[in-house]
Design a protein around this motif. Structure first.
Motif, PDB file in Angstrom:
ATOM      1  N   VAL A  44       0.832  -1.206   0.000  1.00 38.60           N
ATOM      2  CA  VAL A  44       0.000   0.000   0.000  1.00 38.60           C
ATOM      3  C   VAL A  44       0.872   1.264   0.000  1.00 38.60           C
ATOM      4  O   VAL A  44       0.460   2.303  -0.515  1.00 38.60           O
ATOM      5  CB  VAL A  44      -0.993  -0.014   1.186  1.00 38.60           C
ATOM      6  CG1 VAL A  44      -0.281   0.174   2.517  1.00 38.60           C
ATOM      7  CG2 VAL A  44      -2.061   1.040   0.995  1.00 38.60           C
ATOM      8  N   LEU A  45       2.079   1.158   0.534  1.00 35.71           N
ATOM      9  CA  LEU A  45       2.966   2.318   0.568  1.00 35.71           C
ATOM     10  C   LEU A  45       3.353   2.778  -0.838  1.00 35.71           C
ATOM     11  O   LEU A  45       3.565   3.963  -1.067  1.00 35.71           O
ATOM     12  CB  LEU A  45       4.211   2.004   1.401  1.00 35.71           C
ATOM     13  CG  LEU A  45       5.063   3.193   1.813  1.00 35.71           C
ATOM     14  CD1 LEU A  45       4.249   4.187   2.623  1.00 35.71           C
ATOM     15  CD2 LEU A  45       6.265   2.726   2.605  1.00 35.71           C
ATOM     16  N   TYR A  47       1.388   2.927  -3.379  1.00 34.68           N
ATOM     17  CA  TYR A  47       0.286   3.781  -3.845  1.00 34.68           C
ATOM     18  C   TYR A  47       0.218   5.096  -3.073  1.00 34.68           C
ATOM     19  O   TYR A  47      -0.084   6.141  -3.654  1.00 34.68           O
ATOM     20  CB  TYR A  47      -1.033   3.013  -3.765  1.00 34.68           C
ATOM     21  CG  TYR A  47      -0.992   1.771  -4.626  1.00 34.68           C
ATOM     22  CD1 TYR A  47      -1.076   1.871  -6.016  1.00 34.68           C
ATOM     23  CD2 TYR A  47      -0.801   0.510  -4.070  1.00 34.68           C
ATOM     24  CE1 TYR A  47      -0.997   0.751  -6.821  1.00 34.68           C
ATOM     25  CE2 TYR A  47      -0.727  -0.626  -4.869  1.00 34.68           C
ATOM     26  CZ  TYR A  47      -0.822  -0.494  -6.245  1.00 34.68           C
ATOM     27  OH  TYR A  47      -0.729  -1.607  -7.039  1.00 34.68           O
ATOM     28  N   VAL A  48       0.520   5.055  -1.774  1.00 34.00           N
ATOM     29  CA  VAL A  48       0.522   6.280  -0.972  1.00 34.00           C
ATOM     30  C   VAL A  48       1.614   7.226  -1.477  1.00 34.00           C
ATOM     31  O   VAL A  48       1.370   8.414  -1.702  1.00 34.00           O
ATOM     32  CB  VAL A  48       0.708   5.958   0.534  1.00 34.00           C
ATOM     33  CG1 VAL A  48       0.944   7.219   1.339  1.00 34.00           C
ATOM     34  CG2 VAL A  48      -0.492   5.192   1.063  1.00 34.00           C
ATOM     35  N   MET A  51       0.671   8.661  -4.895  1.00 35.66           N
ATOM     36  CA  MET A  51      -0.321   9.746  -4.802  1.00 35.66           C
ATOM     37  C   MET A  51       0.338  11.026  -4.300  1.00 35.66           C
ATOM     38  O   MET A  51       0.074  12.113  -4.837  1.00 35.66           O
ATOM     39  CB  MET A  51      -1.470   9.334  -3.880  1.00 35.66           C
ATOM     40  CG  MET A  51      -2.542  10.398  -3.743  1.00 35.66           C
ATOM     41  SD  MET A  51      -3.298  10.911  -5.300  1.00 35.66           S
ATOM     42  CE  MET A  51      -4.205   9.464  -5.715  1.00 35.66           C
ATOM     43  N   LEU A  52       1.193  10.923  -3.293  1.00 31.86           N
ATOM     44  CA  LEU A  52       1.882  12.108  -2.780  1.00 31.86           C
ATOM     45  C   LEU A  52       2.787  12.731  -3.839  1.00 31.86           C
ATOM     46  O   LEU A  52       2.872  13.959  -3.951  1.00 31.86           O
ATOM     47  CB  LEU A  52       2.683  11.756  -1.527  1.00 31.86           C
ATOM     48  CG  LEU A  52       1.853  11.396  -0.296  1.00 31.86           C
ATOM     49  CD1 LEU A  52       2.748  10.891   0.819  1.00 31.86           C
ATOM     50  CD2 LEU A  52       1.014  12.574   0.165  1.00 31.86           C
TER      51      LEU A  52
END
Length: 120
Positions: A44-45, A47-48, A51-52
């Protein structure tokens, strides 16, 4: 070349770099996921961070918020430098450290510019 032109040019280049890198992460491209997996970071990191990076790239193109976007991206790059230093690739830490320098240049010079509520 004036300071404003250097700042604008560097902002565009950095926005392109972070935009493409962020989109690659958001699309789940294998070479991006593999880097995170090698470091034992959760998927998931990817994708995080993606996005950032995309949001930061957009922010770099808006003069009013470019300094805030540059500081946020610099914090991400400090995390990347830490990962490279302490997770097995110390020489690669020079890349995110160089990016921090470039982002600091943008942040410093965007703060000095007169700001208006309208994006110019």
């Amino acid at each position: 070349m004036s300071r404003e032109r250097w700042t604008n040019a560097l902002s565009v280049v950095l926005a392109a770099i972070y935009g493409f890198a962020g989109i690659a992460k958001l699309l789940g491209m294998s070479f991006m996921r593999e880097r995170f997996q090698l470091c034992d970071y959760p998927e998931v990191l990817v994708y995080v961070v993606g996005m950032l990076e995309v949001l930061g790239a957009i922010g770099l193109m808006i003069p009013r918020i470019a300094s805030v976007a540059a500081v946020g991206l610099a914090m991400l790059m400090l995390g990347a430098a830490y990962t490279h230093l302490f997770r097995g690739w110390p020489p690669l830490a020079l890349v995110p450290i160089g990016m921090v320098w470039a982002l600091a240049f943008v942040a410093k010079h965007r703060l000095r510019e007169p700001q208006s509520w309208i994006v110019s």
